[in-house]
Design a protein around this motif. Structure first.
Motif, PDB file in Angstrom:
ATOM      1  N   ILE A   1       0.811  -1.209   0.000  1.00 38.43           N
ATOM      2  CA  ILE A   1       0.000   0.000   0.000  1.00 38.43           C
ATOM      3  C   ILE A   1       0.848   1.263   0.000  1.00 38.43           C
ATOM      4  CG2 ILE A   1      -2.083  -1.027   0.961  1.00 38.43           C
ATOM      5  CD1 ILE A   1      -1.279  -0.055   3.656  1.00 38.43           C
TER       6      ILE A   1
ATOM      7  N   CYS B   1       3.559   1.735  -1.941  1.00 42.47           N
ATOM      8  CA  CYS B   1       4.184   1.984  -3.243  1.00 42.47           C
ATOM      9  C   CYS B   1       3.422   3.055  -4.021  1.00 42.47           C
ATOM     10  CB  CYS B   1       4.244   0.708  -4.066  1.00 42.47           C
ATOM     11  SG  CYS B   1       4.910   1.033  -5.713  1.00 42.47           S
TER      12      CYS B   1
ATOM     13  N   GLN C   1      -3.152   6.758  -3.911  1.00 47.02           N
ATOM     14  CA  GLN C   1      -2.661   5.519  -4.506  1.00 47.02           C
ATOM     15  C   GLN C   1      -1.487   4.955  -3.706  1.00 47.02           C
ATOM     16  OE1 GLN C   1      -2.066   5.536  -8.730  1.00 47.02           O
ATOM     17  NE2 GLN C   1      -0.077   4.564  -8.569  1.00 47.02           N
ATOM     18  N   GLY C   2      -0.621   5.830  -3.243  1.00 43.83           N
ATOM     19  CA  GLY C   2       0.529   5.396  -2.446  1.00 43.83           C
ATOM     20  C   GLY C   2       1.079   6.604  -1.732  1.00 43.83           C
ATOM     21  N   MET C   3       2.249   6.443  -1.147  1.00 44.18           N
ATOM     22  CA  MET C   3       2.865   7.572  -0.457  1.00 44.18           C
ATOM     23  C   MET C   3       3.374   8.565  -1.501  1.00 44.18           C
ATOM     24  SD  MET C   3       2.678   6.432   2.632  1.00 44.18           S
ATOM     25  CE  MET C   3       3.064   5.148   3.797  1.00 44.18           C
TER      26      MET C   3
ATOM     27  N   TYR D   1       9.371  10.817   0.163  1.00 43.80           N
ATOM     28  CA  TYR D   1      10.308   9.752   0.510  1.00 43.80           C
ATOM     29  C   TYR D   1      11.516   9.731  -0.424  1.00 43.80           C
ATOM     30  CZ  TYR D   1       6.683   8.149   3.643  1.00 43.80           C
ATOM     31  OH  TYR D   1       5.755   8.088   4.646  1.00 43.80           O
ATOM     32  N   SER D   2      11.393  10.410  -1.564  1.00 44.01           N
ATOM     33  CA  SER D   2      12.528  10.509  -2.485  1.00 44.01           C
ATOM     34  C   SER D   2      13.182  11.873  -2.421  1.00 44.01           C
ATOM     35  CB  SER D   2      12.068  10.277  -3.932  1.00 44.01           C
ATOM     36  OG  SER D   2      11.463   9.021  -4.048  1.00 44.01           O
TER      37      SER D   2
ATOM     38  N   PRO E   1      17.323   8.438  -2.948  1.00 42.33           N
ATOM     39  CA  PRO E   1      16.232   7.709  -2.296  1.00 42.33           C
ATOM     40  C   PRO E   1      16.721   6.350  -1.751  1.00 42.33           C
ATOM     41  CG  PRO E   1      15.565   8.486  -4.471  1.00 42.33           C
ATOM     42  CD  PRO E   1      17.011   8.785  -4.336  1.00 42.33           C
TER      43      PRO E   1
ATOM     44  N   ILE F   1      -6.912   6.695   3.603  1.00 37.35           N
ATOM     45  CA  ILE F   1      -6.980   5.400   2.917  1.00 37.35           C
ATOM     46  C   ILE F   1      -5.893   5.447   1.846  1.00 37.35           C
ATOM     47  CG2 ILE F   1      -8.303   3.791   1.495  1.00 37.35           C
ATOM     48  CD1 ILE F   1     -10.826   4.700   2.768  1.00 37.35           C
ATOM     49  N   ILE F   2      -4.822   4.726   2.087  1.00 39.81           N
ATOM     50  CA  ILE F   2      -3.709   4.761   1.142  1.00 39.81           C
ATOM     51  C   ILE F   2      -3.495   3.371   0.563  1.00 39.81           C
ATOM     52  CG2 ILE F   2      -1.227   5.225   0.904  1.00 39.81           C
ATOM     53  CD1 ILE F   2      -1.481   7.430   2.835  1.00 39.81           C
ATOM     54  N   GLY F   3      -3.205   3.321  -0.715  1.00 38.71           N
ATOM     55  CA  GLY F   3      -2.925   2.044  -1.350  1.00 38.71           C
ATOM     56  C   GLY F   3      -3.757   1.778  -2.593  1.00 38.71           C
ATOM     57  N   PHE F   4      -4.676   2.669  -2.892  1.00 40.30           N
ATOM     58  CA  PHE F   4      -5.539   2.458  -4.058  1.00 40.30           C
ATOM     59  C   PHE F   4      -5.763   3.776  -4.789  1.00 40.30           C
ATOM     60  CE2 PHE F   4      -6.402  -0.488  -0.732  1.00 40.30           C
ATOM     61  CZ  PHE F   4      -6.530  -1.713  -1.364  1.00 40.30           C
TER      62      PHE F   4
ATOM     63  N   ILE G   1     -12.536   4.453  -4.861  1.00 46.74           N
ATOM     64  CA  ILE G   1     -11.403   3.617  -5.216  1.00 46.74           C
ATOM     65  C   ILE G   1     -11.957   2.250  -5.566  1.00 46.74           C
ATOM     66  CG2 ILE G   1      -9.734   4.804  -3.755  1.00 46.74           C
ATOM     67  CD1 ILE G   1     -10.159   2.724  -1.633  1.00 46.74           C
TER      68      ILE G   1
ATOM     69  N   LEU H   1       5.545  12.223 -12.478  1.00 47.49           N
ATOM     70  CA  LEU H   1       6.196  11.268 -11.594  1.00 47.49           C
ATOM     71  C   LEU H   1       5.242  10.731 -10.530  1.00 47.49           C
ATOM     72  CD1 LEU H   1       9.150  10.214 -11.245  1.00 47.49           C
ATOM     73  CD2 LEU H   1       9.207  11.693  -9.245  1.00 47.49           C
TER      74      LEU H   1
ATOM     75  N   GLU I   1       2.153  10.388 -10.842  1.00 49.20           N
ATOM     76  CA  GLU I   1       1.105   9.673 -11.572  1.00 49.20           C
ATOM     77  C   GLU I   1      -0.240  10.390 -11.557  1.00 49.20           C
ATOM     78  OE1 GLU I   1       1.041   5.439 -10.954  1.00 49.20           O
ATOM     79  OE2 GLU I   1       3.170   5.261 -11.434  1.00 49.20           O
TER      80      GLU I   1
END
Ligand SMILES: Cc1cc2nc3c(=O)[nH]c(=O)nc-3n(C[C@H](O)[C@H](O)[C@H](O)COP(=O)(O)OP(=O)(O)OC[C@H]3O[C@@H](n4cnc5c(N)ncnc54)[C@H](O)[C@@H]3O)c2cc1C
Ligand code: SF4
Ligand code: SF4
Lengths: 395, 421
Positions: free
Chosen positions: A71, A73, B33-35, B39-40, B249, B273-276, B293, B315, B317
């Motif tokens: 989750i 990524c 969708q994600g973090m 983080y980079s 990164p 809600i993260i991941g979708f 989602i 980048l 998305e």
């Protein structure tokens, strides 16, 4: 491997975001982490025709399958998918294999245990049993108590039909959850039946017994689809069972069947939220509690429906936390060589709970409960068990 | 459940929007969708490093340059945001950063030059308090490399710094003697340096390198969560100053900001809600009614009164480059430039045209049609790298635009009740 998963591989930009979210990396530096074990190794495997295993593959044993990498990524890659797939190909030490087999077949223990709870509970405490468990590599920790209880279900036929799938933990260790879920579903106007299915297969999947898990998945899917055809919704109260039926089955049996299945799997509180039914009355609220979001609930992408209900109905001050993995990850924390790691992973959660000074923790997952009670000494309950007390009396 | 504000995207822009909306007591959810890219990225928040964009001299007073930019480039996100709102977001972030236990500092009147891993000096405006160290006017500098960390060469960085600063700069390697059987990245090293024994090893090695009274430049690996403790221990024990240099990164400095910010928002009651990816929307009458989602072949709908779109650029998305067009992923909003046009002016000196592509907005950050300027969705406010008409890389304005536009979008979404203007 399905098309989608192959495509995912190309989406990996090696940003390492997943690496920073892995609870195992944070506590065990030798663990290569999701980026390397997942997409990076998979690329290598594909390049080499996928035959020979790598030495590093042993590390796959340490992946807890918590799915926090998936989750995190930003690019839709799911490293845990590759981990599971490749873990299944590991040979492993024979003794650990035996132990993993025992743990993977918790349903078998559960059945014996709950038939004669007093015997098993006595047996698990008995030093000699504990010693022999130690010899096969099972950590010397508190085992769940086995319990048996008759569930009371209304026979009344209704338009809305729910097939309640309790899963192993509720079935064998905490049947109160089953009764609570049945009562809540009935209060929502459902005719409830209990699913005649055995274990969902999660313990097998995480212990690398993918083939066996696949067979089980197929069997269960057929059972569930029969009910779905008759208009039943499948309801779960265990986050890991829910995730297995929704996601893991689709990986193991890609195709139309598993898609039809996953569309009809609902977490108990997810369906309440979706239907907007609130058969509760907000009487005497509990002053303060801590809600631990299980990793496998987080991975379902449904938010925290149970916590939102608890907050609205039952608890004045509810701390909702999804930052921490409790570390048990099903059978992982029961393995001797992983016990210390499992407790270390849970460390920040235990500390947060202790610092919050709550008398009660609430979580949906049975093994999370065991771990949190073990790590903090604070009572842990399932949200259904709490919310059942708030059902409107007039129904 | 009905939310007051639904934020789409979990990068700095999304977090900033969630911060603003939750400050006014609104019920907020972040869906992503994600973090995000933090983080980079370095964790520094650059507001405006180079202006005009063709200039090779760093901006020293970003506030003044911003005023000029706002007058000259009326389509630029900063012009849409306005100077007052930029200052407001700046102050709000500093306050929040203190409350989250990762105090940032800086002023809109000054850019500080920060060393990079290759020894370049880049202007930034907001940085962690622990990084408030001036390389240009500092005492003697020692660049320290850590043997276990690949991709950082102290001699190379030192040489480049020497050239720019016009004075001798020493470099040393330290070896922590870690042997874990795999290559370590900066995050891994930061984990190990939280352990007292390994930290002591570093301190011992630095002592041997004679760093007393010097400014030590070292890759940003000094702890993931307990960096304050690690940095001050080194500084106190060795009587030196320590400045971390952002790494490749995974960026530990970005990680610290992303994690602390997220935790802070959660404690403020923001849901996540993260991941979708958001892959379903329902819009009628120029309003977004709900988004969703798709998890497990089923749409999970999320309803709100107002929405912030902070899905990042190419980048992140939020924008997708297709063979002959660029698409905005969530609402399919029109993109300011078609790719053909872009390719035509590829050699435009104003920078890389691809990063200029994005969603065009009005002064309320509502998405508008690039030709007619008509508002497309009245209750959607766009922020961050999804926005058109700026180049975060050439200007060095990425996180600044994300922070300021996110904040304004959050304020407007919390206020609600918008029509066209
Ligand atoms: C390597 C690198 C280093 C950088 N360093 C710096 C620096 O030092 N200083 C600086 O000021 N700037 C820096 N930048 C620029 C800066 O990081 C970006 O401009 C800024 O992060 C943009 O933030 P954002 O919130 O708009 O987008 P992002 O951080 O990209 O976040 C986008 C979010 O939207 C989500 N998302 C995307 N599509 C969907 C969808 N369909 N549904 C739901 N969610 C979606 C993503 O998952 C993500 O959570 C750097 C950029 C890069 C690439
Ligand atoms: S799997 Fe995703 S998060 Fe991990 S390195 Fe690849 S792109 Fe980054
Ligand atoms: S599933 Fe969990 S333990 Fe396994 S690699 Fe991913 S984050 Fe780490």
């Amino acid at each position: 491997m399905s098309k989608g998963d192959e495509r995912n591989l190309d989406h990996c930009l090696k940003c390492s975001t997943c690496h920073t979210q892995c609870p195992v990396v944070a506590n065990y530096l030798a663990f290569p982490g999701p980026k390397q074990l997942g997409p990076e190794l998979e690329r290598l495997r594909l390049a080499r025709g996928g035959k020979a295993p790598f030495e590093i593959d042993e590390a796959l044993n340490y992946c807890t399958n918590c799915k926090r990498c998936d989750i995190a990524c930003p690019h839709g890659v799911k490293p845990s998918y590759y981990n599971i797939k490749n873990k299944a190909k590991l040979k492993g030490k024979s003794l650990n294999k035996f132990r993993d087999w025992i743990l993977a077949h918790n349903v078998w223990w559960g059945k014996i245990g709950s038939q004669i709870p007093s015997l098993t509970n006595f047996g698990l405490k008995f030093p000699l049993t504990r010693l022999s468990m130690g010899l096969v590599g099972v950590a010397n920790r508190h085992f769940p108590k086995y319990e048996k209880k008759k569930v009371i279900i209304s026979k009344e036929k209704k338009e809305k039909k729910a097939l309640y799938y309790a899963g192993c933990y509720a079935s064998y260790n905490e049947p109160q959850i089953i009764q609570a879920a049945v009562n809540i579903l009935e209060a929502c106007g459902y005719q409830v039946e209990l699913a005649p299915a055995a274990c969902c297969g999660t313990p097998m999947v995480s212990n690398g017994l993918l083939e066996e898990a696949g067979k089980l998945a197929e069997k269960n899917t057929d059972i569930f689809l029969k009910y779905i055809q008759q208009g039943f919704k499948i309801i779960t109260t265990c986050s890991s069972c829910g995730l297995a039926l929704k996601e893991e089955y689709a990986h193991m049996l890609p195709g139309e069947k598993s898609n039809r299945l996953r569309k009809n799997i609902w977490d108990l509180f997810e369906i309440l939220d979706e239907e907007g039914i609130l058969p509760f009355s907000s009487s005497q609220k509990i002053a303060k509690a801590y809600y631990h979001v299980p990793c496998h609930l987080k991975a379902q992408g449904i938010g925290v429906p149970a916590a939102n209900l608890l907050k609205a109905i039952a608890i004045k001050e509810l701390i909702i936390e999804d930052s921490y993995c409790c570390g048990i990850s099903g059978t992982y924390g029961f393995k001797k060589e992983k016990y210390a790691l499992s407790m270390a992973i849970g460390g920040p959660l235990f500390q947060d709970i202790k610092e919050s000074q709550v008398p009660l923790v609430i979580t949906d997952c049975g093994t999370c409960k065991l771990q949190i009670e073990h790590g903090t000494g604070v009572t842990v309950n399932h949200p259904a068990v709490i919310l059942e007390n708030y059902l409107k009396k007039t129904q | 459940m009905m939310y007051d504000v639904v934020v789409i995207g979990a990068g700095l822009a999304g977090f900033s929007a969630a911060l603003a909306a939750s400050e006014s007591g609104k019920k907020v959810i972040v869906v992503a969708q994600g973090m995000g890219n933090l983080y980079s990225a370095s964790g520094y928040i650059d507001f405006l490093g180079y202006y005009p964009t063709t200039s090779s001299k760093p901006v020293l007073n970003p506030g003044k340059a911003l005023e000029q930019l706002i007058v000259e480039k009326t389509d630029h996100p900063y012009a849409r945001i306005g100077k007052e709102n930029i200052s407001r977001s700046f102050a709000a972030f500093i306050k929040a950063s203190r409350e989250m236990g990762l105090p940032y500092t800086g002023s809109l009147e000054t850019n500080l030059l920060m060393p990079t891993a290759v020894g370049a000096l880049v202007p930034t405006t907001l940085y962690p308090q622990s990084a408030e160290k001036d390389v240009v006017f500092s005492r003697e500098i020692v660049v320290v490399g850590i043997k276990e960390l690949v991709d950082f060469y102290p001699a190379y960085a030192a040489e480049n710094l020497e050239r720019q600063l016009g004075r001798k700069i020493r470099s040393v390697w330290v070896d922590l003697g870690l042997n874990v059987g795999r290559e370590l990245n900066s995050y891994d090293l930061a984990l190990t340096l939280e352990k007292p024994d390994i930290r002591n090893r570093l301190i011992l090695k630095l002592k041997e390198a004679d760093v007393q009274n010097k400014l030590v430049l070292i890759p940003a690996v000094l702890g993931v969560n307990r960096w304050q403790e690690v940095i001050s221990e080194i500084e106190e024990k060795l009587q030196c100053q320590v400045l971390e240099i952002p790494t490749l990164p995974p960026s530990v400095m970005g990680y610290r900001l992303a994690q602390s910010f997220k935790l802070y928002l959660k404690k403020k009651g923001v849901e996540f809600i993260i991941g979708f990816p958001v892959s379903y929307v329902k819009c009628t009458d120029r309003r977004c009614e709900e988004v969703g989602i798709i998890a497990n072949e089923r749409v999970k709908k999320i309803k709100g009164y107002n929405y912030c779109l902070a899905t990042g650029g190419i980048l992140g998305e939020g924008l997708k480059v297709l063979p002959d067009e660029i698409k905005e992923q969530v609402f399919n909003l029109p993109i300011k430039k078609s790719k053909e046009q872009l390719l035509n002016d590829f050699f435009n000196s104003e920078g890389q045209p691809l990063s200029h592509a994005g969603v065009m907005v009005n002064d309320n950050l509502q998405p508008v049609n690039p030709q007619t300027q008509a508002v497309i969705l009245t209750n959607v406010f766009v922020a961050g790298a999804t926005l058109a008409s700026y180049d975060p890389f050439v200007e060095k304005s990425g996180n600044g635009v994300a922070l300021a536009s996110g904040y304004k979008a959050g304020v407007l979404a919390a206020k609600g009740g918008f029509s066209d203007e």
